[in-house]
Design a protein around this motif. Structure first.
Motif, PDB file in Angstrom:
ATOM      1  N   LEU A   1       0.976   6.240   4.139  1.00 48.77           N
ATOM      2  CA  LEU A   1       0.022   7.344   4.324  1.00 48.77           C
ATOM      3  C   LEU A   1       0.578   8.727   3.957  1.00 48.77           C
ATOM      4  O   LEU A   1      -0.067   9.469   3.208  1.00 48.77           O
ATOM      5  CB  LEU A   1      -0.533   7.313   5.744  1.00 48.77           C
ATOM      6  CG  LEU A   1      -1.637   8.323   6.022  1.00 48.77           C
ATOM      7  CD1 LEU A   1      -2.827   8.087   5.117  1.00 48.77           C
ATOM      8  CD2 LEU A   1      -2.070   8.261   7.474  1.00 48.77           C
TER       9      LEU A   1
ATOM     10  N   GLU B   1       4.253   0.397  11.529  1.00 52.01           N
ATOM     11  CA  GLU B   1       2.979   0.426  10.845  1.00 52.01           C
ATOM     12  C   GLU B   1       2.444  -0.965  10.576  1.00 52.01           C
ATOM     13  O   GLU B   1       1.265  -1.221  10.737  1.00 52.01           O
ATOM     14  CB  GLU B   1       3.139   1.154   9.512  1.00 52.01           C
ATOM     15  CG  GLU B   1       2.912   2.627   9.649  1.00 52.01           C
ATOM     16  CD  GLU B   1       2.647   3.245   8.304  1.00 52.01           C
ATOM     17  OE1 GLU B   1       2.061   4.314   8.282  1.00 52.01           O
ATOM     18  OE2 GLU B   1       3.026   2.640   7.279  1.00 52.01           O
TER      19      GLU B   1
ATOM     20  N   PRO C   1      -3.211   0.541   7.168  1.00 50.99           N
ATOM     21  CA  PRO C   1      -3.635   0.528   5.767  1.00 50.99           C
ATOM     22  C   PRO C   1      -4.275  -0.790   5.352  1.00 50.99           C
ATOM     23  O   PRO C   1      -5.040  -0.820   4.396  1.00 50.99           O
ATOM     24  CB  PRO C   1      -2.341   0.794   4.996  1.00 50.99           C
ATOM     25  CG  PRO C   1      -1.247   0.521   5.946  1.00 50.99           C
ATOM     26  CD  PRO C   1      -1.775   0.769   7.322  1.00 50.99           C
ATOM     27  N   GLU C   2      -3.960  -1.870   6.081  1.00 46.14           N
ATOM     28  CA  GLU C   2      -4.556  -3.161   5.707  1.00 46.14           C
ATOM     29  C   GLU C   2      -6.074  -3.129   5.888  1.00 46.14           C
ATOM     30  O   GLU C   2      -6.787  -3.935   5.295  1.00 46.14           O
ATOM     31  CB  GLU C   2      -3.925  -4.314   6.493  1.00 46.14           C
ATOM     32  CG  GLU C   2      -4.138  -4.300   8.008  1.00 46.14           C
ATOM     33  CD  GLU C   2      -3.203  -3.321   8.733  1.00 46.14           C
ATOM     34  OE1 GLU C   2      -2.351  -2.729   8.061  1.00 46.14           O
ATOM     35  OE2 GLU C   2      -3.354  -3.160   9.962  1.00 46.14           O
TER      36      GLU C   2
ATOM     37  N   ASP D   1      -6.558   3.598  -2.920  1.00 43.36           N
ATOM     38  CA  ASP D   1      -5.253   3.909  -3.505  1.00 43.36           C
ATOM     39  C   ASP D   1      -5.307   4.053  -5.019  1.00 43.36           C
ATOM     40  O   ASP D   1      -4.281   4.257  -5.663  1.00 43.36           O
ATOM     41  CB  ASP D   1      -4.231   2.818  -3.140  1.00 43.36           C
ATOM     42  CG  ASP D   1      -3.820   2.916  -1.685  1.00 43.36           C
ATOM     43  OD1 ASP D   1      -4.478   3.654  -0.942  1.00 43.36           O
ATOM     44  OD2 ASP D   1      -2.848   2.251  -1.288  1.00 43.36           O
TER      45      ASP D   1
ATOM     46  N   GLN E   1      -8.803  -1.314  -0.947  1.00 40.29           N
ATOM     47  CA  GLN E   1      -7.763  -1.121  -1.953  1.00 40.29           C
ATOM     48  C   GLN E   1      -8.096   0.044  -2.891  1.00 40.29           C
ATOM     49  O   GLN E   1      -7.216   0.753  -3.355  1.00 40.29           O
ATOM     50  CB  GLN E   1      -7.631  -2.418  -2.759  1.00 40.29           C
ATOM     51  CG  GLN E   1      -6.354  -2.519  -3.569  1.00 40.29           C
ATOM     52  CD  GLN E   1      -5.126  -2.727  -2.704  1.00 40.29           C
ATOM     53  OE1 GLN E   1      -5.165  -3.503  -1.750  1.00 40.29           O
ATOM     54  NE2 GLN E   1      -4.044  -2.031  -3.010  1.00 40.29           N
TER      55      GLN E   1
ATOM     56  N   ASP F   1      -5.976   4.894   9.748  1.00 38.75           N
ATOM     57  CA  ASP F   1      -5.342   5.179   8.461  1.00 38.75           C
ATOM     58  C   ASP F   1      -6.384   5.260   7.339  1.00 38.75           C
ATOM     59  O   ASP F   1      -6.338   6.176   6.514  1.00 38.75           O
ATOM     60  CB  ASP F   1      -4.264   4.122   8.218  1.00 38.75           C
ATOM     61  CG  ASP F   1      -3.705   4.147   6.824  1.00 38.75           C
ATOM     62  OD1 ASP F   1      -4.458   3.831   5.887  1.00 38.75           O
ATOM     63  OD2 ASP F   1      -2.508   4.469   6.647  1.00 38.75           O
ATOM     64  N   PRO F   2      -7.377   4.332   7.293  1.00 39.32           N
ATOM     65  CA  PRO F   2      -8.369   4.414   6.215  1.00 39.32           C
ATOM     66  C   PRO F   2      -9.140   5.732   6.220  1.00 39.32           C
ATOM     67  O   PRO F   2      -9.357   6.325   5.151  1.00 39.32           O
ATOM     68  CB  PRO F   2      -9.329   3.249   6.512  1.00 39.32           C
ATOM     69  CG  PRO F   2      -8.557   2.317   7.349  1.00 39.32           C
ATOM     70  CD  PRO F   2      -7.569   3.120   8.105  1.00 39.32           C
TER      71      PRO F   2
ATOM     72  N   ARG G   1      -7.176   8.434   4.669  1.00 37.43           N
ATOM     73  CA  ARG G   1      -7.156   8.332   3.202  1.00 37.43           C
ATOM     74  C   ARG G   1      -8.456   8.864   2.610  1.00 37.43           C
ATOM     75  O   ARG G   1      -8.456   9.573   1.595  1.00 37.43           O
ATOM     76  CB  ARG G   1      -6.943   6.880   2.775  1.00 37.43           C
ATOM     77  CG  ARG G   1      -5.486   6.472   2.908  1.00 37.43           C
ATOM     78  CD  ARG G   1      -5.259   5.001   2.593  1.00 37.43           C
ATOM     79  NE  ARG G   1      -4.103   4.558   3.320  1.00 37.43           N
ATOM     80  CZ  ARG G   1      -2.920   4.301   2.749  1.00 37.43           C
ATOM     81  NH1 ARG G   1      -2.783   4.372   1.445  1.00 37.43           N
ATOM     82  NH2 ARG G   1      -1.891   3.953   3.477  1.00 37.43           N
TER      83      ARG G   1
ATOM     84  N   THR H   1      -0.147   3.478  13.475  1.00 33.08           N
ATOM     85  CA  THR H   1      -1.598   3.564  13.382  1.00 33.08           C
ATOM     86  C   THR H   1      -2.250   2.472  14.210  1.00 33.08           C
ATOM     87  O   THR H   1      -1.695   1.379  14.361  1.00 33.08           O
ATOM     88  CB  THR H   1      -2.061   3.393  11.921  1.00 33.08           C
ATOM     89  OG1 THR H   1      -1.492   2.200  11.400  1.00 33.08           O
ATOM     90  CG2 THR H   1      -1.649   4.563  11.090  1.00 33.08           C
TER      91      THR H   1
ATOM     92  N   ALA I   1      -7.831  -0.490   5.040  1.00 32.02           N
ATOM     93  CA  ALA I   1      -8.378   0.458   4.067  1.00 32.02           C
ATOM     94  C   ALA I   1      -8.692  -0.275   2.770  1.00 32.02           C
ATOM     95  O   ALA I   1      -7.859  -1.034   2.275  1.00 32.02           O
ATOM     96  CB  ALA I   1      -7.374   1.575   3.806  1.00 32.02           C
TER      97      ALA I   1
ATOM     98  N   ARG J   1       0.845  -1.188   0.000  1.00 37.25           N
ATOM     99  CA  ARG J   1       0.000   0.000   0.000  1.00 37.25           C
ATOM    100  C   ARG J   1       0.882   1.241   0.000  1.00 37.25           C
ATOM    101  O   ARG J   1       1.986   1.224   0.551  1.00 37.25           O
ATOM    102  CB  ARG J   1      -0.885   0.021   1.256  1.00 37.25           C
ATOM    103  CG  ARG J   1      -1.814  -1.152   1.364  1.00 37.25           C
ATOM    104  CD  ARG J   1      -2.755  -1.202   0.193  1.00 37.25           C
ATOM    105  NE  ARG J   1      -3.678  -0.069   0.167  1.00 37.25           N
ATOM    106  CZ  ARG J   1      -4.924  -0.131   0.647  1.00 37.25           C
ATOM    107  NH1 ARG J   1      -5.393  -1.251   1.149  1.00 37.25           N
ATOM    108  NH2 ARG J   1      -5.704   0.924   0.596  1.00 37.25           N
TER     109      ARG J   1
END
Lengths: 70, 598, 81
Positions: free
Chosen positions: B177, C7, B511-512, B519, B516, B258-259, B262, B507, B514, B174
């Motif tokens: 951020l 992270e 991001p995992e 992005d 896909q 994180d999501p 974004r 975080t 969020a 990903r």
């Protein structure tokens, strides 16, 4: 001291917007303050906060000790 | 040996340092003009000719909202890309190249503005930050702006190159951020600057050079605001980035989500540009319907801002609870208020919350009429760009300076005093500006006092408001002096080996979590472009139709009659339905209020 | 780089100087941001209040405005303002 010096500074800073608009709010309920009276109230509040901040916190130092300086 | 940014990326640290110092130089100049103007307007100390007020105002605006903010932005964004992708820039000469282009550009613009103070040359550019025609500047002013903006375009290319190279090596990962924030912001910037590029290159520069006789002022204004609203997010996005990736760490915690971060940046990419017409609610020549569309888009922009408020506060709370904070509001005491980086950012965020309200007033079409072009608006943007952005930048400077110079901060206590002083100064100044605006005091006026007329204040007096503004201005100037003392003091310090590591916040939800699709930058850019086309095609065509491409006298665009008729018909239909809606609403409101008031 | 592991695996970086005051570790599942909810809720209430307040300041406090339907109310509301 019940609050860190930095915290005290920030609390005093936050007092500014409250004091500035206090007159407007009071005017709404027909209490007219002059500039001098506002300043006097400000001074009283500042002194009150100082007294609170420096009053030795005997008895309840559980939660407050977390925010005291290192 | 420390692991600060300068140890990891010594060459890039130099570029960032140069960008920061350029930014601070602009801040110093802008600050000087700020206090001159404050004292002049309020009548406390007038040593310049009132005719020169507009030169001062132009310098204050351009130096602060163009050079100070954007130079700082390129510094932060370079840090974000290199740190989060963990790789240096692809080609250092290219990086210095865009920095040089920006520096040369703003110097030309600055010289053109400052030359307005002397009669030795006939160069001047007292056209304010908005450079509305028929105000005309010397060609140098426009040329400098073009070079500066092109420099930022190349900066974006630089960061995209880093990302492409990184993606080739990490195809399945990903986007980190901070890099994601940089890329979405730059995409927004590319779309937004097309408007100002068109305004300058097609109309204002040729007009200033004498190549064309006249311009259509409404057209260049609209193109300016096509850029002029997204530019405020261009100032704000680096501050948001700092609130998302630095503030949680400084608070002792992690970024809440994180999501969500974004989503916020994607929303800004999509919604920033098709809102510019909300600066033109009072412009005749743009149909109400188009203004209504711009208002709707603007109200949608409240969403990412409220998302940010929640995410950022929740991240701070996480830090506070990890530091032992308890209770619904008691955790606030456990935050590191003694840290100027934290205190500055938190106070800036608080001011931004207040600015959110005055922003909603500005954004509402009918309410806007009451504050349009008054001092209120000035109060509003001194809370947003003047505090949310500027105070955040000054606060994070206290974290970044050691990182990019390798030297300890000169004084943390002075730094704390500085950020708090800024907050207090801005409270006085901005509050009084808002109140003055409500009384109808105009903005952009050297001597806002008139024979035979006095503004009536509901509470207090105009003299008291002026006193508050002057007091606020003086406190802000003092705060700037403290800031520069710290910057200079730090630069004079020796190299230190005991610096904090260069890192940003982890975080809680990474991001995992969020989707896909977040992005997929191509998708969001495409949506953004479509929305811009929806929001701007008809207004622009109808402006050209009414006023001509280069002003009324000249030949109009070769559009078929059919097109023009359908546009006018559509505009009329939207206009009428809007008016009908407004009337119904007003009737309802009347009925309700008549019921409430005995 | 410290944050990269931070992270992906969500391990607290022990070198971060600002964490020296940390007294406990709160993970994703234990963290319930009620404080943020309280603060944002408070902000929201202030916004709603100000929104209503705005009506009095901006409309009743001023002379007839561009919104035609309100004019009659202004004259009726002078006593209140």
């Amino acid at each position: 001291m019940r609050i860190s010096k930095g915290g005290l500074l920030v609390v005093l800073a936050l007092l500014a917007p409250l004091l500035v608009e206090l007159r407007t709010v009071l005017a709404w309920v027909n209490v007219e303050l002059s500039v001098l009276e506002s300043a006097a109230i400000g001074l009283i509040l500042v002194v009150a906060i100082f007294v609170w901040a420096f009053w030795p916190d005997n008895g309840n130092d559980g939660p407050t000790s977390d925010s005291s300086p290192r | 040996m420390s692991n600060a940014y300068i140890d990891q990326f010594p060459a890039e640290a130099k570029v960032i340092r140069a960008a920061f110092y350029s930014s601070f130089f602009a801040l110093a100049l802008g600050g000087v003009f700020g206090i001159i103007q404050t004292l002049h307007r309020t009548g406390y100390y007038r040593f310049i000719d009132s005719a020169d007020y507009y030169t001062v105002l132009t310098a204050h605006g351009v130096f602060l909202v163009i050079s100070f903010t954007i130079f700082f932005l390129v510094g932060i964004f370079t840090w974000a890309i290199t740190t989060s992708l963990d790789r240096g820039v692809e080609d250092l000469r290219f990086t210095w190249g865009w920095y040089g282009l920006m520096a040369v550009g703003i110097t030309l613009t600055g010289v053109a503005i400052l030359a307005g103070f002397t009669d030795a040359t006939d160069i001047s550019a007292s056209v304010l930050f908005t450079f509305y025609a028929p105000l005309q500047a010397h060609p140098l002013f426009y040329l400098g702006l073009v070079l500066f903006v092109v420099g930022t375009w190349f900066a974006g290319v630089d960061w995209f190159r880093s990302w492409w190279a990184w993606k080739a090596e990490n195809p399945d990962e990903r986007i980190p951020l901070p890099a994601f924030m940089v890329l979405t912001t730059m995409l927004m910037w590319y779309i937004a600057t097309l408007g100002v590029a068109a305004a300058i290159l097609l109309f204002l520069l040729p007009w200033s050079l004498g190549l064309i006789e006249s311009v259509n002022p409404l057209l260049t204004r609209t193109l300016f605001w096509f850029f002029g609203h997204p530019v405020v997010y261009f100032w704000l996005m680096p501050a948001y980035m700092m609130w998302y990736v630095l503030l949680p760490k400084i608070s002792g915690g992690k970024l809440f989500s994180d999501p969500l971060a974004r989503v916020v940046f994607v929303l800004f990419l999509i919604l920033s540009v098709p809102t510019g017409i909300h600066h033109q609610y009072l412009d005749p020549g743009i149909a109400e319907g188009f203004k209504f569309i711009a208002m709707t888009n603007t109200m949608f922009l409240l969403l990412p801002s409220l998302l940010t408020a929640f995410t950022v506060v929740a991240s701070m709370e996480h830090g506070a609870r990890q530091r032992g904070g308890e209770g619904y509001l008691g955790w606030l005491k456990a935050l590191p208020w003694r840290d100027p980086v934290f205190a500055g950012m938190a106070l800036a965020g608080l001011m931004f919350a207040a600015a959110g309200f005055s922003g909603m007033i500005n954004a509402g079409m009918n309410i806007n009429y009451l504050v349009h072009n008054t001092f209120w608006v000035v109060g509003h943007f001194h809370l947003t760009v003047g505090t949310a952005v500027a105070l955040t930048f000054m606060a994070v400077t206290y974290w970044f300076l050691p990182q990019v110079t390798g030297k300890q901060l000169w004084s943390r206590s002075v730094a704390l005093g500085q950020v708090v002083l800024w907050f207090v100064g801005m409270t006085f100044m901005s509050n009084a500006m808002h109140r003055g605006g409500l009384l109808g005091i105009p903005r952009r006026t050297a001597e806002p006092q008139y024979d035979g007329f006095e503004f009536e204040a509901a509470v207090g007096s105009v003299a008291e408001l002026d006193a508050q503004i002057a007091l606020g201005g003086v406190l802000l100037t003092l705060s700037l002096v403290l800031f520069f003392a710290n910057v200079v003091g730090t630069a004079l310090n020796g190299r230190s080996d005991d610096l904090p590591d260069n890192s940003y916040a982890g975080t809680l939800s990474g991001p995992e979590d969020a989707p896909q699709i977040l992005d997929n930058l191509k998708l969001w850019t495409a949506i953004a472009v479509v929305l811009v086309i929806f929001a701007y095609t008809f207004p622009l065509l109808s402006i050209i139709d009414r006023g001509g491409l280069f002003g009324p006298e000249l030949v109009e665009l070769p559009l078929s009659t059919l097109d023009l008729e359908s546009i006018s018909a559509l505009a009329l239909a939207v206009e009428q339905s809007t008016i009908a809606t407004l009337e119904t609403t007003a009737d309802t409101a009347t009925a309700v209020i008549a019921g409430v008031i005995p | 780089m410290s944050h990269a592991t931070d992270e992906s695996t969500q391990i607290q970086d022990p070198d971060q100087p600002t964490d020296s005051d940390q007294v406990r570790e709160i993970g994703h599942d234990e963290f319930d941001p009620v404080g943020a909810l309280a603060l944002i809720g408070l902000y929201f209430l202030i916004l709603v209040f100000l929104w209503f307040f705005m009506y009095f300041v901006e409309f009743l406090g001023n002379d007839p405005t561009v919104v035609s339907g309100i004019v009659s109310v202004v004259t009726g509301g002078v006593g209140l303002a």
